[in-house]
Design a protein around this motif. Structure first.
Motif, PDB file in Angstrom:
ATOM      1  N   VAL A   1       0.846  -1.180   0.000  1.00 49.91           N
ATOM      2  CA  VAL A   1       0.000   0.000   0.000  1.00 49.91           C
ATOM      3  C   VAL A   1       0.884   1.233   0.000  1.00 49.91           C
ATOM      4  O   VAL A   1       1.803   1.342   0.826  1.00 49.91           O
ATOM      5  CB  VAL A   1      -0.931   0.029   1.224  1.00 49.91           C
ATOM      6  N   VAL A   2       0.601   2.160  -0.916  1.00 46.32           N
ATOM      7  CA  VAL A   2       1.283   3.450  -0.957  1.00 46.32           C
ATOM      8  C   VAL A   2       0.239   4.490  -0.596  1.00 46.32           C
ATOM      9  O   VAL A   2      -0.740   4.685  -1.325  1.00 46.32           O
ATOM     10  CB  VAL A   2       1.886   3.733  -2.340  1.00 46.32           C
ATOM     11  N   ILE A   3       0.434   5.153   0.559  1.00 43.70           N
ATOM     12  CA  ILE A   3      -0.594   6.082   1.002  1.00 43.70           C
ATOM     13  C   ILE A   3      -0.504   7.381   0.226  1.00 43.70           C
ATOM     14  O   ILE A   3       0.465   7.641  -0.497  1.00 43.70           O
ATOM     15  CB  ILE A   3      -0.487   6.332   2.524  1.00 43.70           C
ATOM     16  N   ASP A   4      -1.536   8.216   0.397  1.00 47.25           N
ATOM     17  CA  ASP A   4      -1.551   9.498  -0.314  1.00 47.25           C
ATOM     18  C   ASP A   4      -0.431  10.393   0.203  1.00 47.25           C
ATOM     19  O   ASP A   4       0.087  10.203   1.307  1.00 47.25           O
ATOM     20  CB  ASP A   4      -2.912  10.189  -0.174  1.00 47.25           C
ATOM     21  N   THR A   5      -0.045  11.328  -0.612  1.00 46.56           N
ATOM     22  CA  THR A   5       1.049  12.297  -0.373  1.00 46.56           C
ATOM     23  C   THR A   5       2.412  11.636  -0.386  1.00 46.56           C
ATOM     24  O   THR A   5       3.422  12.286  -0.097  1.00 46.56           O
ATOM     25  CB  THR A   5       0.889  13.066   0.959  1.00 46.56           C
ATOM     26  N   VAL A   6       2.495  10.368  -0.762  1.00 44.87           N
ATOM     27  CA  VAL A   6       3.760   9.629  -0.732  1.00 44.87           C
ATOM     28  C   VAL A   6       4.083   9.147  -2.137  1.00 44.87           C
ATOM     29  O   VAL A   6       3.200   8.734  -2.893  1.00 44.87           O
ATOM     30  CB  VAL A   6       3.679   8.446   0.245  1.00 44.87           C
ATOM     31  N   THR A   7       5.405   9.184  -2.471  1.00 45.57           N
ATOM     32  CA  THR A   7       5.868   8.659  -3.751  1.00 45.57           C
ATOM     33  C   THR A   7       6.756   7.453  -3.496  1.00 45.57           C
ATOM     34  O   THR A   7       7.683   7.509  -2.673  1.00 45.57           O
ATOM     35  CB  THR A   7       6.666   9.712  -4.538  1.00 45.57           C
ATOM     36  N   LEU A   8       6.450   6.363  -4.199  1.00 52.18           N
ATOM     37  CA  LEU A   8       7.331   5.196  -4.194  1.00 52.18           C
ATOM     38  C   LEU A   8       8.018   5.148  -5.544  1.00 52.18           C
ATOM     39  O   LEU A   8       7.360   4.978  -6.569  1.00 52.18           O
ATOM     40  CB  LEU A   8       6.544   3.909  -3.952  1.00 52.18           C
ATOM     41  N   ASN A   9       9.332   5.308  -5.546  1.00 52.13           N
ATOM     42  CA  ASN A   9      10.095   5.315  -6.779  1.00 52.13           C
ATOM     43  C   ASN A   9      10.723   3.943  -6.997  1.00 52.13           C
ATOM     44  O   ASN A   9      11.339   3.374  -6.103  1.00 52.13           O
ATOM     45  CB  ASN A   9      11.191   6.382  -6.732  1.00 52.13           C
ATOM     46  N   ILE A  10      10.551   3.406  -8.199  1.00 51.95           N
ATOM     47  CA  ILE A  10      11.143   2.123  -8.555  1.00 51.95           C
ATOM     48  C   ILE A  10      12.458   2.421  -9.276  1.00 51.95           C
ATOM     49  O   ILE A  10      12.460   2.995 -10.366  1.00 51.95           O
ATOM     50  CB  ILE A  10      10.210   1.293  -9.440  1.00 51.95           C
ATOM     51  N   GLU A  11      13.579   1.999  -8.643  1.00 46.94           N
ATOM     52  CA  GLU A  11      14.889   2.259  -9.227  1.00 46.94           C
ATOM     53  C   GLU A  11      15.313   1.094 -10.102  1.00 46.94           C
ATOM     54  O   GLU A  11      14.858  -0.040  -9.939  1.00 46.94           O
ATOM     55  CB  GLU A  11      15.926   2.467  -8.120  1.00 46.94           C
ATOM     56  N   ASP A  12      16.211   1.408 -11.022  1.00 48.18           N
ATOM     57  CA  ASP A  12      16.785   0.379 -11.879  1.00 48.18           C
ATOM     58  C   ASP A  12      17.926  -0.296 -11.108  1.00 48.18           C
ATOM     59  O   ASP A  12      18.955   0.318 -10.825  1.00 48.18           O
ATOM     60  CB  ASP A  12      17.304   1.014 -13.173  1.00 48.18           C
ATOM     61  N   SER A  13      17.738  -1.548 -10.761  1.00 47.72           N
ATOM     62  CA  SER A  13      18.734  -2.268  -9.963  1.00 47.72           C
ATOM     63  C   SER A  13      19.925  -2.657 -10.814  1.00 47.72           C
ATOM     64  O   SER A  13      19.799  -2.904 -12.023  1.00 47.72           O
ATOM     65  CB  SER A  13      18.106  -3.517  -9.350  1.00 47.72           C
ATOM     66  N   ALA A  14      21.071  -2.724 -10.153  1.00 49.29           N
ATOM     67  CA  ALA A  14      22.271  -3.228 -10.836  1.00 49.29           C
ATOM     68  C   ALA A  14      22.150  -4.709 -11.124  1.00 49.29           C
ATOM     69  O   ALA A  14      22.861  -5.262 -11.971  1.00 49.29           O
ATOM     70  CB  ALA A  14      23.505  -2.943  -9.988  1.00 49.29           C
ATOM     71  N   VAL A  15      21.238  -5.364 -10.435  1.00 56.24           N
ATOM     72  CA  VAL A  15      21.017  -6.796 -10.648  1.00 56.24           C
ATOM     73  C   VAL A  15      20.030  -6.954 -11.792  1.00 56.24           C
ATOM     74  O   VAL A  15      18.937  -6.368 -11.773  1.00 56.24           O
ATOM     75  CB  VAL A  15      20.463  -7.462  -9.378  1.00 56.24           C
ATOM     76  N   PRO A  16      20.366  -7.702 -12.829  1.00 56.86           N
ATOM     77  CA  PRO A  16      19.433  -7.868 -13.959  1.00 56.86           C
ATOM     78  C   PRO A  16      18.108  -8.463 -13.488  1.00 56.86           C
ATOM     79  O   PRO A  16      18.071  -9.305 -12.583  1.00 56.86           O
ATOM     80  CB  PRO A  16      20.175  -8.824 -14.883  1.00 56.86           C
ATOM     81  N   GLY A  17      17.021  -8.022 -14.140  1.00 52.89           N
ATOM     82  CA  GLY A  17      15.713  -8.579 -13.808  1.00 52.89           C
ATOM     83  C   GLY A  17      14.685  -7.487 -13.609  1.00 52.89           C
ATOM     84  O   GLY A  17      14.932  -6.303 -13.842  1.00 52.89           O
ATOM     85  N   ILE A  18      13.528  -7.916 -13.125  1.00 49.12           N
ATOM     86  CA  ILE A  18      12.411  -7.014 -12.902  1.00 49.12           C
ATOM     87  C   ILE A  18      12.633  -6.283 -11.588  1.00 49.12           C
ATOM     88  O   ILE A  18      12.985  -6.876 -10.572  1.00 49.12           O
ATOM     89  CB  ILE A  18      11.089  -7.803 -12.856  1.00 49.12           C
ATOM     90  N   ASP A  19      12.371  -4.984 -11.582  1.00 47.20           N
ATOM     91  CA  ASP A  19      12.609  -4.189 -10.381  1.00 47.20           C
ATOM     92  C   ASP A  19      11.424  -4.224  -9.420  1.00 47.20           C
ATOM     93  O   ASP A  19      11.598  -4.086  -8.212  1.00 47.20           O
ATOM     94  CB  ASP A  19      12.916  -2.749 -10.785  1.00 47.20           C
ATOM     95  N   LEU A  20      10.196  -4.365  -9.973  1.00 46.57           N
ATOM     96  CA  LEU A  20       9.028  -4.599  -9.137  1.00 46.57           C
ATOM     97  C   LEU A  20       8.235  -5.718  -9.772  1.00 46.57           C
ATOM     98  O   LEU A  20       7.695  -5.560 -10.868  1.00 46.57           O
ATOM     99  CB  LEU A  20       8.157  -3.339  -9.002  1.00 46.57           C
ATOM    100  N   ASN A  21       8.191  -6.860  -9.082  1.00 43.97           N
ATOM    101  CA  ASN A  21       7.470  -8.027  -9.591  1.00 43.97           C
ATOM    102  C   ASN A  21       6.206  -8.181  -8.746  1.00 43.97           C
ATOM    103  O   ASN A  21       6.259  -8.615  -7.604  1.00 43.97           O
ATOM    104  CB  ASN A  21       8.352  -9.276  -9.476  1.00 43.97           C
ATOM    105  N   LEU A  22       5.043  -7.791  -9.365  1.00 44.69           N
ATOM    106  CA  LEU A  22       3.789  -7.724  -8.621  1.00 44.69           C
ATOM    107  C   LEU A  22       2.962  -8.971  -8.915  1.00 44.69           C
ATOM    108  O   LEU A  22       2.306  -9.070  -9.952  1.00 44.69           O
ATOM    109  CB  LEU A  22       3.011  -6.456  -8.992  1.00 44.69           C
ATOM    110  N   LYS A  23       3.004  -9.919  -7.965  1.00 51.05           N
ATOM    111  CA  LYS A  23       2.164 -11.114  -8.059  1.00 51.05           C
ATOM    112  C   LYS A  23       0.912 -10.968  -7.194  1.00 51.05           C
ATOM    113  O   LYS A  23      -0.077 -11.641  -7.408  1.00 51.05           O
ATOM    114  CB  LYS A  23       2.946 -12.340  -7.611  1.00 51.05           C
ATOM    115  N   GLY A  24       0.997 -10.103  -6.202  1.00 51.92           N
ATOM    116  CA  GLY A  24      -0.134  -9.827  -5.337  1.00 51.92           C
ATOM    117  C   GLY A  24      -0.797  -8.529  -5.738  1.00 51.92           C
ATOM    118  O   GLY A  24      -1.112  -8.315  -6.905  1.00 51.92           O
ATOM    119  N   THR A  25      -0.958  -7.599  -4.759  1.00 54.25           N
ATOM    120  CA  THR A  25      -1.712  -6.368  -5.004  1.00 54.25           C
ATOM    121  C   THR A  25      -0.891  -5.164  -4.579  1.00 54.25           C
ATOM    122  O   THR A  25      -0.285  -5.157  -3.502  1.00 54.25           O
ATOM    123  CB  THR A  25      -3.044  -6.382  -4.222  1.00 54.25           C
ATOM    124  N   LEU A  26      -0.910  -4.153  -5.433  1.00 51.39           N
ATOM    125  CA  LEU A  26      -0.354  -2.849  -5.101  1.00 51.39           C
ATOM    126  C   LEU A  26      -1.501  -1.852  -5.098  1.00 51.39           C
ATOM    127  O   LEU A  26      -2.132  -1.599  -6.136  1.00 51.39           O
ATOM    128  CB  LEU A  26       0.708  -2.419  -6.117  1.00 51.39           C
TER     129      LEU A  26
END
Length: 841
Positions: A96-121
């Motif tokens: 859960v990301v509440i209001d007034t808040v920013t969640l930034n997804i960074e590009d990881s140095a590790v190859p692959g998906i940076d946010l893998n959403l199998k559940g709920t955001l």
């Protein structure tokens, strides 16, 4: 990682379904949730130290740490603006990301998906991506955009993932034009019509609309004209309002729905923009119940486009606005039999290039059109309400089946027709108009000898613009009847009662008959057009080609106004007993009726109502039922006529010249409508008795009627009047000639009337003193008893009784005799029906 809170975006709910895991093996420094809690609470996490999981973690996870996983059953809430990478939300886990808040997804140095959403955001704030960062929403994963406005993060939406918008109020989420799998709109707080600006995208699964408040959810806007939106699954509407667009701009849209459209509540709009032309191509079934279907653009439509069978199921459906359906080539559309009395009501148009099969009931309401745009096929059985139209446009070599229905308007417009085609009508009633716009060089026929059993009725007009309209084309000896209660109008092409050599067709026409720049023809000499209306009917013929023996009858009780038209050809024109025909041609019936055979009943009425001077013509029978004059320019009688009923004088003079007219009675007569006795002819009325009879005669310059009241034996009288200025004594310059059939049997009162223009100056100087009646045979005062004058207004009148001897009379003061009377010699004194009937002399 540093704690950066999320800024919630209402449209982000679609992003979270497609993220893959970062690997199976655990590495020292990896994090996973230990329980539900705040992201920045160390108790929420446990950290892998290389051998075991440690809770609480030494610190909240940061981007420098290893992979982070939110496990099933745990809800982790980001309450501070933060950045993350290598994050997996397992199925059953919630971020859960509440209001007034920013969640930034960074590009990881590790190859692959940076946010893998199998559940709920659940995003109430903002989710952003650094360049190169990737989000994947996996099968079963849900991104919920639970905020107003904001931006849906760019993601890979794997099969089975869902993007859900739940928080839109007055602003739609941006960056929404992505290729989702499932997409859901559920914004009960919505206060404006909102669109997602979808542009050439594909929804891999279903689009579900649950709520849009009291406003609309729209796929796109006029900015993206020409766009195609593909829904590979179903469109499901359980509430709210959904439409492709809502703009008044002249944009075009295509919506391809490869699955079903299922509406159980709310409103489905094909297009809600008055200028936006939207085409929905449906490849599955359409099911609507307890809902409204709506469109605001007359070109927008549903196209059933599956090369197979599709089904329409309606129950308690309201259709609003301009709404069209189209059935594509090779598509079979089944109309399901549902709980409603009428299963599908067409309010605008249904265009059929394939096949429509009603298993239930169909209805076409006022102004609705069914277009049969294919060769052959079958017209669906339906109720064709007042104002509806069945339009056939695609027939080439085969007529549509099931066409013997009681349509309202029926139009045939088949410019590529290659064969003579019929619709097998028998006992059918067309409630409105039948129109043939085009049948190429072939025939459109109402029926054939095999299927025809009973008369066909066209309650409106029968119209031909091009091609050929005919009752039948059979060579078998069948009899056909076509009743046209309206008008028959041909402005081109060919109109034929029958094109079958053996088929005898009678068209009973109750309205007007108008043929201009067209052909009249038949293949059967017994077929005919019959004017049989109870109200007056006009016959208008202009630039007509008469081919073969075309026949026309004016039936008993019918009134035909021929105007200046000419009915010609090798056929017959017949006026039946009790009919009435008016000529408007200067040459009269001789030019109106130029068919090879003209049959005019002596028991019919004949009238003249042209706009210029007319002659009755040689075709006028010498005996008629009634003769009507209604031409202010005047009519000239072409020969002696016996009128068994009445001579009717409506307007203008009837100049009889040297011909005579015998009429049982006379209707009308006025200074502008009278019999002009301008030759040796007379007006005769055979039965004159005590009630009195008026003879409305006159000269070229003056109206001068005579009224005769015969107190003696009922007898016939003949009257004429001529201008006469044979004396300078006070007088009216008219001479009336009166004769009777049997001399000596009458005891008459005569009343003479005249206009002031007929008086000489001496008479006019003292009208009352000079008004006496003289017999010009001997210039003696005639009659007996008191004079009865009427000098209050024109025409003036003078009456006296006691006339037993008749002859030439004048009104004036001839006392002392006259030497100027020239016309008394040779005047008739006896009325008799002689050899030269109807000349009474």
């Amino acid at each position: 990682m540093k704690a950066k809170r999320l800024l919630t975006l209402p449209g982000l709910s679609l992003l979270g379904l497609f993220i893959t895991s970062f690997g199976l093996a655990q590495t020292a420094g990896d994090f996973r949730s230990f329980q539900t809690g705040d992201w920045n609470n160390v108790a929420t996490w446990e950290r892998y130290d290389g051998g075991s999981w440690i809770n609480p973690a030494p610190a909240a996870p940061v981007t420098a740490d290893g992979a982070v996983t939110i496990l099933s059953g745990h809800t982790v809430t980001v309450t501070l603006t933060d950045s993350i990478n290598q994050l997996t939300v397992d199925a059953g886990g919630v971020l859960v990301v509440i209001d007034t808040v920013t969640l930034n997804i960074e590009d990881s140095a590790v190859p692959g998906i940076d946010l893998n959403l199998k559940g709920t955001l659940k995003n109430f704030g903002e989710v952003t991506l650094d360049p190169g960062a990737e989000i994947s929403v996996a099968d079963g994963g849900v991104y919920e955009h639970a905020r107003n406005g904001g931006s849906i993060p760019t993601a890979t939406w794997e099969s089975g993932s869902t993007c859900e918008v739940t928080g839109a109020v007055g602003s739609a989420p941006s960056n929404a034009s992505q290729n989702y799998h499932h997409f859901t709109w559920n914004s009960p707080g919505q206060t404006s019509n909102l669109n997602l600006a979808w542009d050439n995208i594909t929804i891999g699964g279903n689009v579900t609309v649950i709520s849009s408040g009291s406003n609309r959810f729209q796929f796109t806007s006029s900015t993206y004209s020409g766009t195609t939106i593909t829904i590979a699954g179903d469109l499901i509407v359980t509430g709210g309002q959904v439409a492709s667009n809502g703009s008044s701009g002249a944009a075009t849209y295509t919506v391809e729905v490869l699955g079903d459209v299922i509406v159980t509540a709310g409103n489905l709009g094909v297009s809600r923009g008055s200028g936006g032309n939207a085409t929905w191509r449906l490849h599955g079934n359409l099911s609507v119940s307890n809902a409204t279907i709506q469109s605001s653009n007359p070109q927008s439509r549903f196209v059933f486009a599956k090369t197979d069978t599709q089904r329409v199921s309606f129950s308690s459906v309201t259709s609003t606005g301009i709404f069209h359906y189209e059935v594509d080539t090779s598509t079979i559309l089944l109309i399901a039999d549902g709980p409603d009395a009428i299963d599908v009501t067409i309010g605008d148009s249904l265009i059929c290039r394939g096949e429509v099969i009603p298993q239930g009931t169909m209805s076409f309401i006022a102004d609705a059109v069914y277009v049969h745009a294919r060769d052959g096929g079958t017209i669906p059985t339906a109720t064709w309400n007042t104002g509806s139209t069945c339009l056939v446009t695609g027939a080439t070599g085969n007529a549509p089946g099931n066409a013997n229905q009681d349509f309202y308007d029926f139009t045939w417009n088949c410019p590529n027709q290659t064969a003579n085609l019929n619709v097998a009508w028998s006992g059918n009633t067309i409630g409105g108009n039948l129109k043939v716009v085009n049948s190429a060089s072939s025939h459109f026929r109402l029926t054939n000898s095999t299927d025809y059993l009973a008369p066909v009725t066209i309650a409106g007009d029968a119209v031909v613009e091009s091609g050929t309209l005919t009752a039948t084309g059979s060579s078998s000896a069948a009899t056909y009847t076509v009743n046209v209660l309206g008008n028959v109008i041909a402005t081109g092409g060919t109109l034929a009662p029958s094109r079958g050599s053996g088929g005898n067709a009678t068209w009973n026409i109750h309205g007007n008959f108008s043929v201009t720049n067209a052909e009249l023809r038949t293949s059967n000499s017994a077929s005919r057009f019959v004017l049989t209306g109870s109200a007056p009917q006009s016959v208008t013929l202009s630039n007509v080609t008469f081919t073969s023996a075309v026949n026309m009858d004016v039936d008993t009780g019918a009134t035909a106004y021929m105007g200046r038209s000419t009915f010609a050809g090798a056929g017959t024109f017949e006026v039946r007993s009790g009919a009435r025909v008016f000529s408007g041609h200067p040459v009269g019936l001789d030019s109106n009726l130029m068919a090879a055979t003209v049959l005019l009943s002596s028991e019919a009425d004949y009238g003249y109502n042209g706009a210029e001077a007319q002659v009755t013509g040689a075709l006028l029978p010498d005996t008629v039922n009634r003769l009507i004059v209604d031409n202010s320019a005047g009519v000239t009688l072409g020969g002696n006529v016996m009128v068994n009923d009445s001579l009717e004088l409506v307007d203008g003079t009837l100049s009889i010249g040297n011909s005579s007219i015998v009429a049982t009675g006379v209707i009308g007569g006025s200074p502008s409508a009278y019999v002009l006795t301008d030759g040796s002819g007379v007006l005769s009325i055979p039965f004159v008795g005590a009630p009195g009879t008026r003879f409305p005669v006159g000269t070229p310059t003056s109206y001068a009627p005579v009224s005769i009241t015969n107190g003696g034996t009922v007898d016939g009288f003949a009257v004429s009047v001529a201008d006469d200025a044979g004396t300078t004594k006070p007088r009216v310059n008219l001479k009336w000639d009166i004769a009777e059939a049997t001399a000596g049997g009458s005891n008459a009162q005569l009343q003479f009337r005249w206009m002031a223009s007929a008086e000489n100056a001496a008479f006019a100087a003292d009208r009352a003193a000079n008004a006496m009646i003289y017999n010009l045979t001997d210039t003696t005062e005639a009659g007996s008893g008191a004079y009865v004058p009427e000098f209050g207004g024109e025409p003036y009148a003078l009456a006296r009784t006691g006339f037993t001897t008749l002859g030439p009379f004048a009104v004036g003061n001839f006392a002392g005799g006259s030497t100027d009377v020239d016309d008394a010699e040779g005047l008739p004194t006896v009325f008799a029906i002689g050899q030269n009937y109807p000349n009474p002399f």
